[in-house]
Scaffold this motif. Structure first.
Motif, PDB file in Angstrom:
ATOM      1  N   VAL A 118      24.032  -6.899  -2.405  1.00 22.43           N
ATOM      2  CA  VAL A 118      24.702  -5.668  -2.790  1.00 22.43           C
ATOM      3  C   VAL A 118      23.907  -4.485  -2.268  1.00 22.43           C
ATOM      4  CG1 VAL A 118      25.398  -4.216  -4.733  1.00 22.43           C
ATOM      5  CG2 VAL A 118      25.725  -6.676  -4.860  1.00 22.43           C
ATOM      6  N   CYS A 119      24.624  -3.551  -1.665  1.00 19.33           N
ATOM      7  CA  CYS A 119      23.990  -2.320  -1.208  1.00 19.33           C
ATOM      8  C   CYS A 119      24.251  -1.233  -2.246  1.00 19.33           C
ATOM      9  CB  CYS A 119      24.569  -1.913   0.144  1.00 19.33           C
ATOM     10  SG  CYS A 119      24.102  -0.260   0.626  1.00 19.33           S
ATOM     11  N   ASN A 120      23.173  -0.710  -2.793  1.00 15.59           N
ATOM     12  CA  ASN A 120      23.302   0.311  -3.829  1.00 15.59           C
ATOM     13  C   ASN A 120      23.415   1.693  -3.183  1.00 15.59           C
ATOM     14  OD1 ASN A 120      22.968   2.144  -5.887  1.00 15.59           O
ATOM     15  ND2 ASN A 120      21.266   1.075  -6.872  1.00 15.59           N
ATOM     16  N   GLY A 121      24.636   2.190  -3.120  1.00 14.55           N
ATOM     17  CA  GLY A 121      24.876   3.518  -2.552  1.00 14.55           C
ATOM     18  C   GLY A 121      25.322   4.489  -3.621  1.00 14.55           C
ATOM     19  N   ASP A 122      24.908   4.204  -4.868  1.00 14.75           N
ATOM     20  CA  ASP A 122      25.301   5.088  -5.961  1.00 14.75           C
ATOM     21  C   ASP A 122      24.240   6.162  -6.139  1.00 14.75           C
ATOM     22  OD1 ASP A 122      27.339   5.475  -8.085  1.00 14.75           O
ATOM     23  OD2 ASP A 122      25.558   5.442  -9.341  1.00 14.75           O
ATOM     24  N   GLU A 123      24.125   6.977  -5.126  1.00 12.19           N
ATOM     25  CA  GLU A 123      23.107   8.014  -5.155  1.00 12.19           C
ATOM     26  C   GLU A 123      23.512   9.086  -6.151  1.00 12.19           C
ATOM     27  OE1 GLU A 123      20.935   9.927  -1.428  1.00 12.19           O
ATOM     28  OE2 GLU A 123      23.076  10.193  -1.450  1.00 12.19           O
ATOM     29  N   GLY A 124      22.605   9.409  -7.068  1.00 11.45           N
ATOM     30  CA  GLY A 124      23.041  10.326  -8.122  1.00 11.45           C
ATOM     31  C   GLY A 124      22.108  11.461  -8.438  1.00 11.45           C
ATOM     32  N   HIS A 170      26.945   1.214  10.489  1.00 11.46           N
ATOM     33  CA  HIS A 170      26.723  -0.140  10.994  1.00 11.46           C
ATOM     34  C   HIS A 170      25.313  -0.637  10.705  1.00 11.46           C
ATOM     35  CE1 HIS A 170      30.478  -1.017  13.046  1.00 11.46           C
ATOM     36  NE2 HIS A 170      30.517   0.244  13.450  1.00 11.46           N
ATOM     37  N   SER A 171      24.353   0.283  10.663  1.00 16.75           N
ATOM     38  CA  SER A 171      22.975  -0.159  10.449  1.00 16.75           C
ATOM     39  C   SER A 171      22.833  -0.755   9.045  1.00 16.75           C
ATOM     40  CB  SER A 171      21.996   1.001  10.639  1.00 16.75           C
ATOM     41  OG  SER A 171      22.072   1.893   9.553  1.00 16.75           O
ATOM     42  N   ILE A 172      23.603  -0.248   8.102  1.00 18.87           N
ATOM     43  CA  ILE A 172      23.559  -0.783   6.737  1.00 18.87           C
ATOM     44  C   ILE A 172      24.220  -2.161   6.713  1.00 18.87           C
ATOM     45  CG2 ILE A 172      24.240  -0.376   4.341  1.00 18.87           C
ATOM     46  CD1 ILE A 172      22.099   1.543   5.560  1.00 18.87           C
ATOM     47  N   ILE A 173      25.353  -2.267   7.392  1.00 16.14           N
ATOM     48  CA  ILE A 173      26.024  -3.569   7.460  1.00 16.14           C
ATOM     49  C   ILE A 173      25.099  -4.591   8.113  1.00 16.14           C
ATOM     50  CG2 ILE A 173      27.977  -4.817   8.485  1.00 16.14           C
ATOM     51  CD1 ILE A 173      29.563  -2.176   8.282  1.00 16.14           C
ATOM     52  N   ILE A 194      29.200  -3.187  -0.769  1.00 12.29           N
ATOM     53  CA  ILE A 194      28.572  -1.867  -0.679  1.00 12.29           C
ATOM     54  C   ILE A 194      29.184  -1.028  -1.788  1.00 12.29           C
ATOM     55  CG2 ILE A 194      28.159   0.160   0.749  1.00 12.29           C
ATOM     56  CD1 ILE A 194      28.576  -1.535   3.199  1.00 12.29           C
ATOM     57  N   TYR A 195      28.329  -0.551  -2.673  1.00 10.73           N
ATOM     58  CA  TYR A 195      28.810   0.248  -3.803  1.00 10.73           C
ATOM     59  C   TYR A 195      28.555   1.717  -3.519  1.00 10.73           C
ATOM     60  CZ  TYR A 195      29.559   1.554  -8.689  1.00 10.73           C
ATOM     61  OH  TYR A 195      30.041   2.102  -9.865  1.00 10.73           O
ATOM     62  N   VAL A 196      29.635   2.459  -3.318  1.00  9.10           N
ATOM     63  CA  VAL A 196      29.515   3.885  -3.007  1.00  9.10           C
ATOM     64  C   VAL A 196      30.274   4.671  -4.051  1.00  9.10           C
ATOM     65  CG1 VAL A 196      29.685   5.574  -1.150  1.00  9.10           C
ATOM     66  CG2 VAL A 196      29.836   3.171  -0.616  1.00  9.10           C
ATOM     67  N   ARG A 197      29.799   5.848  -4.338  1.00 10.86           N
ATOM     68  CA  ARG A 197      30.527   6.656  -5.313  1.00 10.86           C
ATOM     69  C   ARG A 197      31.721   7.365  -4.652  1.00 10.86           C
ATOM     70  NH1 ARG A 197      27.353  10.928  -8.088  1.00 10.86           N
ATOM     71  NH2 ARG A 197      26.557   9.135  -9.209  1.00 10.86           N
ATOM     72  N   ALA A 198      32.744   7.568  -5.447  1.00  7.49           N
ATOM     73  CA  ALA A 198      33.978   8.139  -4.916  1.00  7.49           C
ATOM     74  C   ALA A 198      33.788   9.569  -4.417  1.00  7.49           C
ATOM     75  CB  ALA A 198      35.072   8.105  -5.989  1.00  7.49           C
ATOM     76  N   GLU A 199      32.686  10.198  -4.842  1.00 11.45           N
ATOM     77  CA  GLU A 199      32.431  11.573  -4.404  1.00 11.45           C
ATOM     78  C   GLU A 199      32.010  11.640  -2.936  1.00 11.45           C
ATOM     79  OE1 GLU A 199      31.428  10.279  -7.258  1.00 11.45           O
ATOM     80  OE2 GLU A 199      30.879  11.793  -8.730  1.00 11.45           O
ATOM     81  N   TYR A 200      31.871  10.484  -2.298  1.00  8.77           N
ATOM     82  CA  TYR A 200      31.441  10.455  -0.897  1.00  8.77           C
ATOM     83  C   TYR A 200      32.599  10.002   0.001  1.00  8.77           C
ATOM     84  CZ  TYR A 200      26.477  10.797  -2.298  1.00  8.77           C
ATOM     85  OH  TYR A 200      25.271  11.202  -2.789  1.00  8.77           O
ATOM     86  N   GLU A 250      18.717   3.097   1.854  1.00  8.53           N
ATOM     87  CA  GLU A 250      17.598   3.401   2.743  1.00  8.53           C
ATOM     88  C   GLU A 250      16.763   2.153   3.035  1.00  8.53           C
ATOM     89  OE1 GLU A 250      15.391   6.854   1.384  1.00  8.53           O
ATOM     90  OE2 GLU A 250      13.867   6.423   2.891  1.00  8.53           O
ATOM     91  N   THR A 251      16.594   1.310   2.019  1.00  2.65           N
ATOM     92  CA  THR A 251      15.854   0.060   2.224  1.00  2.65           C
ATOM     93  C   THR A 251      16.530  -0.760   3.314  1.00  2.65           C
ATOM     94  OG1 THR A 251      15.545   0.107  -0.166  1.00  2.65           O
ATOM     95  CG2 THR A 251      14.810  -1.862   0.982  1.00  2.65           C
ATOM     96  N   LEU A 252      17.833  -0.917   3.173  1.00  2.00           N
ATOM     97  CA  LEU A 252      18.578  -1.715   4.143  1.00  2.00           C
ATOM     98  C   LEU A 252      18.550  -1.079   5.522  1.00  2.00           C
ATOM     99  CD1 LEU A 252      21.590  -2.714   1.878  1.00  2.00           C
ATOM    100  CD2 LEU A 252      19.933  -4.279   2.883  1.00  2.00           C
ATOM    101  N   GLY A 253      18.450   0.251   5.546  1.00  3.05           N
ATOM    102  CA  GLY A 253      18.400   0.966   6.816  1.00  3.05           C
ATOM    103  C   GLY A 253      17.139   0.633   7.614  1.00  3.05           C
ATOM    104  N   ASN A 254      16.101   0.144   6.924  1.00  4.06           N
ATOM    105  CA  ASN A 254      14.844  -0.213   7.596  1.00  4.06           C
ATOM    106  C   ASN A 254      14.869  -1.602   8.217  1.00  4.06           C
ATOM    107  OD1 ASN A 254      12.705   1.864   7.299  1.00  4.06           O
ATOM    108  ND2 ASN A 254      13.247   1.700   5.134  1.00  4.06           N
TER     109      ASN A 254
END
Lengths: 600, 618
Positions: free
Chosen positions: A193-199, A215-218, A235-241, A325-329
């Motif tokens: 799971v990719c945590n994209g719930d930046e808050g 694509h880098s995250i995928i 990939i969990y993203v908030r609807a505000e994005y 960001e972790t996955l981006g590395n």
């Protein structure tokens, strides 16, 4: 003439600054000058993700010479086309100035960019995030190919462990270890799971990466999935994005049709799929167990650990949750190796960290720096404190973090040094506060945020934060009592020790950290009933005019918004009952006869 | 299960592996405060009052911590007491808790803890939140002002009742228990079982009918059995000065989790009706009151002078009364029947005809939670057997496929995976669906034939095919037959289907007391000279009313005034459910005690003695 390429930043920040208007104007101008053959739109104008220096938007880069134009107005476009594109002449006065007042031509030479080290943000602002081809041109999916074709699972995990990569979501748990736990579980079905719930308020690193380089995250997820034996990612993203969601959807679709997602990847018998899950934007869903509940379709509330998600996560199956960001590395580590990664940053915290720099600095935006960069250097990259004011503190780590005062300016930014300084790395909020900032007000701001975002599950967090907020409000309203500071500390202790999840446990940090470094400011509010920075309006005293100095010019009468000033023959006077202490009269008075609470 | 040894407050204790520290402490009489933990529910770990110190450093809720060899647990350190006091004060002062004006005063877990932790002065002012009180429900008052957000009601509604009506809404200080998506409780999907109220630790959810009638300590408690349906839930009946105060479920450790249904919990409190205390005799439009003895003589003489007598009893009576009544009636040569007995006789007959072995039948209703598919014929069980309905919903929530077939309305609409309603009489329904299912089995591709059978009915052949496939694939499916299906044809169709698919059958019956299976009953005269009805407290029975209308002379024995007693020529008082001692037999064949909770009111003291005397008068 060399074919030029125009990159236009189309991150959320620049879009709201008007980049679409610039783009439209650019296309009009190209048409006007019959350049459509030379600059076929699909190739010459490239919409990229976030370039970083957000307060310079809308911005474009013209390649190959890498000329950067920022803060563009639609009226500037005509000149750029006529002079730069047609005559190859840089439009000198549209260039951005550096701190010494020199115009800078190249993007890489901007003050804001020079001190940075880009790993996670390597492609953002450089490629068109909606184009798989663009991603492939920057060695896209090469890491996945290498991992899946040439490495076995334990090798990958070892490589990530050796790299020393720590979770960028805030807590800094070693990523390789997390993968290893999940890999050890004997289960057919596992998840990544990719945590994209930046808050965090003001933080937008994850959004920018998702928007600018989906694509880098995928790819990162794919490698993680292969390593732990998971064939399904979320990939969990908030609807505000919405832009991140759009770009991710496109990226997933493109990757699927190009065979980078789906069955039998790289002919190695490995299947991997990614699905997007859109959350309603609850801060608590950044907490991993709450996030999993939300994906499962339940209310986003944290669950008790153990068992940790690596053992029993999504639908009870082993699940690795990594921050964006972790996955981006990951892809970069696989390509360049753990040694390369170790050469960046510090021993305990290798690699880089992206910060969303905001507050009272000259240049706000995204800054990716090597770990170990000091706070002072960070502020320099951002152009120093705005308007030449004095630095007071920097707030790092968002609502769970704390402040770093002047004395700690040379603290290197890494997990351990920050925690020694009483704050946390957090997900990358970096808010610079100048001398005019009231620290009680800062604490109040963050506590108000956590209080509202508490999921309500446990009383210490739901009610305790509200109690603390009430006390802070009381203090800033001028009703503070001597025991209030003790009460804050008492509440904080209970909340820290008894709250269910990290959100609650960390919620008193902004208060405790400001109390630690700026206790005197709290005491001034409580005992003296004054706010040293004049932020807390309720504590301001009425202004008055020194009769001996007043020259009855009448300027103060003109600016007073509430008509509190009446004229007299020898001097003017301010009615303290009407005065709202806005300070306008003090500013305009040519003879400095007006002061707060001054003598009548 | 192996034993784990560890230390609590300096005392060595051992517990079975897998237990939580809280459970282990409870077994060893070590008191740990709690508000959200409840033995019938999954642990939520929300209230944070049960926090303990582990190995001298970590602070963890003991309801979440599993026992482990060598743990060093402290439950009562100064620090923990401080935290608990702080949390209690937060809860108490942030919501509107006013014990003096609360229905739960004396029955409140929060109040108990406030006493235990000696919190008699407060550091923080009251917050006075302004929550609306929801009194839209017929039986339950929901007052958020007294809610501690322990989540017990939400978990009970989900885990025990399987209804998911309650949930948490809002964040931070605006967090509250919401109903469905924010509607008043009275307009919601609530089944009115009252389970939420039973587990509520404070006065946030309370029973409208027992408000301020006394807390549990002030009441007398009688352990009894509910006679509302054949499930026979165990009940705690609370009475005070001879009046009913409230009824609660008790089987907390069992599957039912201590739930009751609306009829078991609330109906006796609401449906008071007018008590019949005297014998009423009606002749030529004149009404006269007789003594009980005179009534008995009257009844005996009328019965003695008649040839065709129909005796019909409610299925909600104790075994002893049914026995005494049947003996008295047989002594007078009457044909004797009980509500629900007809269905049972038909079942026996169908079973014999199609050679259906007993192995196909299941009596343990909790089995539905283990099935892969549940095929539910007649969804009226939603009303007739609500606790079974809750098991079915729970199963459906956990992945069991639920197929419902009903003539008119699918009362499991928000849980069923496949639902067929055809708006036609029940026999036709089962016949057609079954025919299709059998036809479908013969040639699944041949949908056109199926369509022609279903012509004019609102059933899609594809739906039926799907059912066939589901039943084919699964190795354990259960067919539940509601009690509205009372014709032999339908029963035959369903039983045949069960045989064909190797499914198990749970057959429900209207009679609450399954003693009818051992009683000798037969069909009664439809237009008798005399009809003698022994009514229970179940709802008005159409068969009984028809019998009274068709009889030349009718005797109705009942505890309450009703349409039946209005139409009868002779009305004899009987006892109410809570005034009787006796036994009942539940669907599982288990004998359960029905205990006397209130002294009988009126002249009638013992119905058994009455019937014995009536028999002797022959």
């Amino acid at each position: 003439m060399v074919r030029k390429e125009i990159l236009i930043c189309s991150g959320t920040g620049c879009l709201s600054a008007g980049s679409e208007e610039i783009e439209e104007k650019l296309m009009d101008e190209l048409w006007k000058h019959e350049l459509e053959d030379k600059y076929p739109l699909t190739r010459a104008i490239k919409r990229t993700g976030c370039m970083g220096p957000c307060n310079l938007g809308p911005m474009i880069i013209i390649r190959p010479e890498d000329t950067f134009y920022g803060n563009l107005e639609p009226s500037d476009v005509e000149r750029i086309v006529e002079e730069h594109l047609l005559r190859d002449k840089v439009v000198y006065d549209l260039l951005v100035e550096d701190k010494d007042g020199h115009r800078v031509e190249e993007f890489e030479k901007l003050d804001f960019i020079k001190g940075q080290k880009k790993v996670v943000m390597r492609d953002s602002g450089d490629i068109d995030p909606s184009s798989l081809d663009d991603y492939l041109k920057v060695e896209g999916y090469m890491a996945a190919r290498k991992a899946i074709m040439d490495m076995d699972r334990s090798e990958i995990i070892q490589e990530i462990k050796d790299s020393g990569l720590r979770g960028r979501g805030g807590a800094g748990f070693p990523t390789g270890l997390k993968w290893e736990f999940a890999a050890k579980e004997d289960e057919d079905q596992k998840y990544i799971v990719c945590n994209g719930d930046e808050g965090d308020p003001g933080a937008f690193m994850d959004r920018s990466v998702l928007e600018g380089d989906p694509h880098s995250i995928i790819e990162g997820m794919m490698i993680a999935g292969y390593a732990i034996g998971a064939n399904q990612g979320y990939i969990y993203v908030r609807a505000e994005y919405p832009l991140a969601i759009r770009n991710l959807q496109k990226a997933i679709r493109d990757a699927e049709s190009a065979g980078y997602l789906g069955e039998n990847l790289f002919n190695q018998g490995f299947d991997f799929n990614v699905e997007l899950r859109v959350g309603a934007g609850a801060f608590v869903c950044g907490e991993e167990t709450a996030l999993l509940s939300s994906i499962e379709g339940k209310q986003g509330q944290p669950k008790f650990r153990p068992p940790y998600p690596a053992q029993s996560g999504l639908w009870g199956k082993p699940t690795v949750i990594n921050n964006v960001e972790t996955l981006g590395n990951i892809a970069a580590i696989i390509i360049h190796g753990s040694e390369w990664f170790n050469s960046i940053g510090t021993e305990g915290s290798p690699g880089t960290k992206v910060f969303a720099v905001a507050g009272d600095v000259e240049n706000t935006g995204l800054i990716e720096v090597e770990m170990g960069t000091t706070v002072r250097e960070m502020i320099d990259i951002a152009g120093g404190v705005a308007d030449g004011k004095d630095f007071k503190a920097v707030q790092i780590g968002g609502p769970a973090g704390g402040v770093i005062p002047k004395e700690y300016l040379d603290t290197p930014i890494d997990y351990d040094s920050l925690s020694e300084a009483g704050t946390i790395m957090g997900s990358g909020g970096f808010i610079v506060l100048d001398e005019d900032t009231c620290m009680v007000d800062v604490a109040k701001f963050f506590l108000d945020f956590t209080q509202e975002e508490s999921c309500g599950k446990c009383p210490p967090c739901r009610l305790g934060t509200k109690r603390m907020l009430d006390i802070l409000e009381k203090i800033t309203e001028g009703d503070g009592e001597p025991e209030d500071i003790d009460k804050l500390e008492n509440l904080a202790e209970t909340i820290q020790n008894t709250s269910f999840c990290g959100l609650g446990q960390a919620s008193p940090n902004p208060v405790l950290s400001t109390l630690r470094f700026f206790r005197d400011e709290y005491e001034e509010h409580v005992y003296e009933k004054t706010c040293p920075t004049g932020t807390c309006k309720a504590l301001l005293k009425a202004f008055s005019i020194d009769k001996d100095l007043c020259v009855t010019c009448g300027k103060c009468v003109e600016v007073c918004p509430v008509d509190a000033i009446s004229s007299g023959e020898e001097s003017y006077s301010i009615d303290p009952e009407v005065c709202i202490s806005c300070g306008e009269c003090e500013k305009i008075c040519p003879v400095k006869a007006i002061s707060e609470g001054g003598k009548e | 299960m192996s034993d784990v040894k560890f230390n609590v407050d300096g005392k060595d204790i051992s517990a079975r592996k897998g237990m939580t520290v809280m459970e282990a402490c409870e077994e060893n009489d070590i008191d740990i405060p709690k508000l959200c933990q409840h033995e019938a529910l999954e642990n939520l770990m929300a209230c944070r009052l049960c926090v303990v110190e582990v190995n001298g450093k970590q602070i963890t809720p003991s309801c979440g911590l599993k026992v482990n060899e060598g743990l060093d647990i402290k439950t009562q350190t100064e620090k923990l007491r401080k935290y608990r006091r702080m949390i209690l004060e937060l809860i108490y002062r942030c919501e509107n808790h006013y014990c003096m004006f609360c229905e739960s005063d004396g029955d409140c877990e929060l109040q108990d803890l406030m006493y235990e932790y000696e919190i008699d002065r407060f550091e923080y002012p009251r917050m006075f939140p302004d929550w609306d009180v929801d009194s839209s429900h017929n039986h339950i008052v929901k007052d958020t002002n007294r809610c501690v957000r322990c989540g017990r009601c939400i978990r009970a509604c989900d885990e025990v009742v399987g209804n998911q009506t309650l949930n948490l809404g809002g964040r931070g200080i605006t967090n509250e228990v919401i109903v469905d998506s924010g509607v008043p409780l009275g307009e919601s999907t609530c089944t009115s079982c009252g389970m939420c109220m039973q587990v509520c630790p404070t006065g946030s959810l309370s029973n409208k009918h027992s408000l301020f009638k006394g807390n549990k300590d002030e009441c007398e408690l009688t352990k009894s059995t509910c006679l509302s349906c054949s499930i026979g839930c165990c009940t705690d009946v609370y009475t005070r000065t001879g009046h009913l105060v409230k009824i609660e479920g008790t089987d907390i450790d069992k599957e039912s989790g201590g739930q009751l249904c609306e009829r078991g919990r609330f109906k006796p409190l609401v449906d008071r009706g007018k008590r019949i205390s005297n014998v009423i005799y009606r002749e030529n439009g004149e009404e006269s009151e007789l003594s009980l003895q005179e009534g008995l003589e009257k009844a005996a003489s009328i019965l003695g002078n008649s040839n065709e007598i129909s005796a019909f009893a409610s299925g909600g009576l104790t075994c002893e009364i049914l026995d005494a009544f049947s003996k008295a009636m047989r002594a007078h040569g009457a044909l004797f029947d009980v509500v629900g007995a007809k269905r049972y006789r038909f079942e026996t007959e169908v079973k014999r005809r199609i050679n259906m072995i007993e192995g196909h039948f299941i009596n343990d209703i909790t089995e539905v939670m283990k099935a892969e598919n549940i095929l539910l014929y007649d969804t009226s069980i939603y009303n007739t057997h609500p606790v079974l309905a809750s098991y079915i919903r729970r199963a459906a929530s956990k992945g069991t496929k639920l197929i419902t077939i009903d003539a008119y309305e699918d009362r499991f609409w928000n849980h069923s995976d496949k639902s067929i309603t055809i708006e036609s009489p029940k026999t036709q329904l089962t016949r057609l669906v079954n025919q299709v299912i059998k036809e479908g089995k013969a040639s699944i591709e041949d949908l056109s034939r199926v369509s022609s059978i279903l012509g004019g009915l609102r059933v899609h052949p594809e739906d039926v095919m799907e059912i066939v496939n589901l039943l084919e694939e699964a190795s354990y499916d259960i067919i539940v037959i509601g009690c509205e299906i009372i014709d032999r044809w339908s029963l035959r169709h369903i039983f045949e289907l069960a045989k064909l698919e190797g499914s198990y059958v749970i057959s429900l019956n209207k009679a609450s007391n399954q003693y009818i299976r051992s009683l000798e009953t037969e069909g009664v005269y439809e237009e008798p000279e005399v009809a003698y009805i022994l009514a229970g407290e179940d709802e008005e029975n159409e068969d009984m009313i028809k019998l009274v209308e068709n009889a030349e002379f009718s005797i109705v024995q009942s505890s309450k005034k009703s349409e039946l007693t209005d139409k009868a020529d002779l009305v004899i008082p009987s006892l109410s459910t809570f005034e009787r001692n006796g036994t009942t037999i539940d669907i599982n064949g288990k004998k359960k005690e029905v205990e006397l909770a209130m002294e009988p009111k009126g002249e009638m003291r013992s119905e058994i003695a009455f019937f014995e005397e009536l028999a002797d008068k022959r």
